[in-house]
Design a protein around this motif. Structure first.
Motif, mmCIF file in Angstrom:
data_model
loop_
_atom_site.group_PDB
_atom_site.id
_atom_site.type_symbol
_atom_site.label_atom_id
_atom_site.label_comp_id
_atom_site.label_asym_id
_atom_site.label_seq_id
_atom_site.Cartn_x
_atom_site.Cartn_y
_atom_site.Cartn_z
ATOM 1 N N ASP A 24 2.546 2.365 -2.656
ATOM 2 C CA ASP A 24 1.390 1.899 -4.226
ATOM 3 C C ASP A 24 2.401 1.153 -4.680
ATOM 4 O OD1 ASP A 24 -0.825 1.725 -4.619
ATOM 5 O OD2 ASP A 24 -0.789 3.590 -6.170
ATOM 6 N N ARG A 41 0.844 -1.159 -0.255
ATOM 7 C CA ARG A 41 -0.271 0.018 0.099
ATOM 8 C C ARG A 41 1.062 1.154 0.177
ATOM 9 N NH1 ARG A 41 -3.947 -2.170 4.615
ATOM 10 N NH2 ARG A 41 -5.062 -4.223 3.321
ATOM 11 N N GLY A 77 2.842 3.335 -7.345
ATOM 12 C CA GLY A 77 1.735 5.062 -7.828
ATOM 13 C C GLY A 77 2.248 6.336 -6.784
ATOM 14 N N SER A 109 -4.251 -1.586 -8.474
ATOM 15 C CA SER A 109 -4.750 -1.185 -6.406
ATOM 16 C C SER A 109 -4.290 -2.940 -6.590
ATOM 17 C CB SER A 109 -6.066 -1.458 -6.075
ATOM 18 O OG SER A 109 -6.968 -2.521 -6.881
ATOM 19 N N GLU A 110 -4.100 -2.749 -4.755
ATOM 20 C CA GLU A 110 -3.357 -4.078 -4.751
ATOM 21 C C GLU A 110 -4.058 -5.389 -4.696
ATOM 22 O OE1 GLU A 110 -2.881 -3.386 -0.186
ATOM 23 O OE2 GLU A 110 -5.075 -2.974 0.296
#
Length: 212
Positions: free
Chosen positions: A100, A97, A120, A167-168
């Motif tokens: 990112d 996270r 990210g 995204s994850e």
């Protein structure tokens, strides 16, 4: 905790025994551990090669899959190629996270067929090898890399590009389509012991490493 999925990295190796995977990774100071203990330990340090689930052997290590670099760095493609020369089909997945960091890659018999990584925090795609697969295209993720002229993009162009970044949870979706989503494994069904160990040049004293 038992099981693994988010904030970590892992390999999925097709049809190989845990000992073969541990040998290819050069693991030393090996221990036989149950699924819950091994995956929990691998979140902190070292690598846990779990007992096979149907068709796949998973090797999990937040800090040490791989060791000393990640999918954004130049050694990564050759590292995955080397493993696949020894093991056949090897897939890599990662998600964090912060910053990112999301990645997936697939190599077979020494050839890196596809690799993608998004950071990210920097808004960058530092790794983009091969053409997007049908799974990426269907999910609408990972299909665009670094592109010339991005400095002059309009807001709409940036938005369209960003919508293709993962995204994850997208990493888990890719794992499910290519091999197996470890977050979907019923922990109670993994009863056989796996192999926990340290990769080359890593000792217990270096457990203070941290990716974020």
């Amino acid at each position: 905790m038992a099981g693994f999925s988010y904030k970590t990295s892992w390999l999925a190796v097709r049809g190989r025994a845990p000992g073969e995977v541990a040998d290819a990774l050069g693991l030393h100071d090996r221990e036989l551990l149950d699924w819950g203990t091994g995956t929990d330990r691998a979140y902190q340090h070292g690598v846990y090669v779990a007992a096979p689930v149907p068709g796949w052997t998973l090797a999990h290590g937040r800090l040490h899959v791989p060791t000393g670099f990640d999918a954004t760095e130049p050694p990564f493609p050759d590292w995955l190629r080397m493993l696949s020369r020894q093991l056949g089909e090897v897939q890599f997945f990662a998600n964090e996270r912060v910053p990112d960091y999301h990645a997936w890659a697939r190599a077979v018999d020494g050839e890196l067929l596809r690799a993608y990584c998004f950071i990210g925090e920097r808004g960058e795609v530092p790794l983009f090898v091969g053409a997007p697969t049908a799974d990426e295209i269907e999910l609408g993720i990972g299909i665009r890399g670094a592109e010339p002229g991005w400095e002059q993009w309009s807001d709409d162009e940036w938005t369209a590009w960003y919508e293709t970044t993962p995204s994850e949870t997208d990493v888990m979706a890719m794992a499910s389509r290519w091999s197996i989503d470890p977050s979907a494994i019923d922990d109670d069904t993994v009863t056989a012991l796996g192999i926990y160990g340290q990769p080359p040049s890593v000792s217990d004293s270096s457990s203070n490493d941290n990716r974020g």
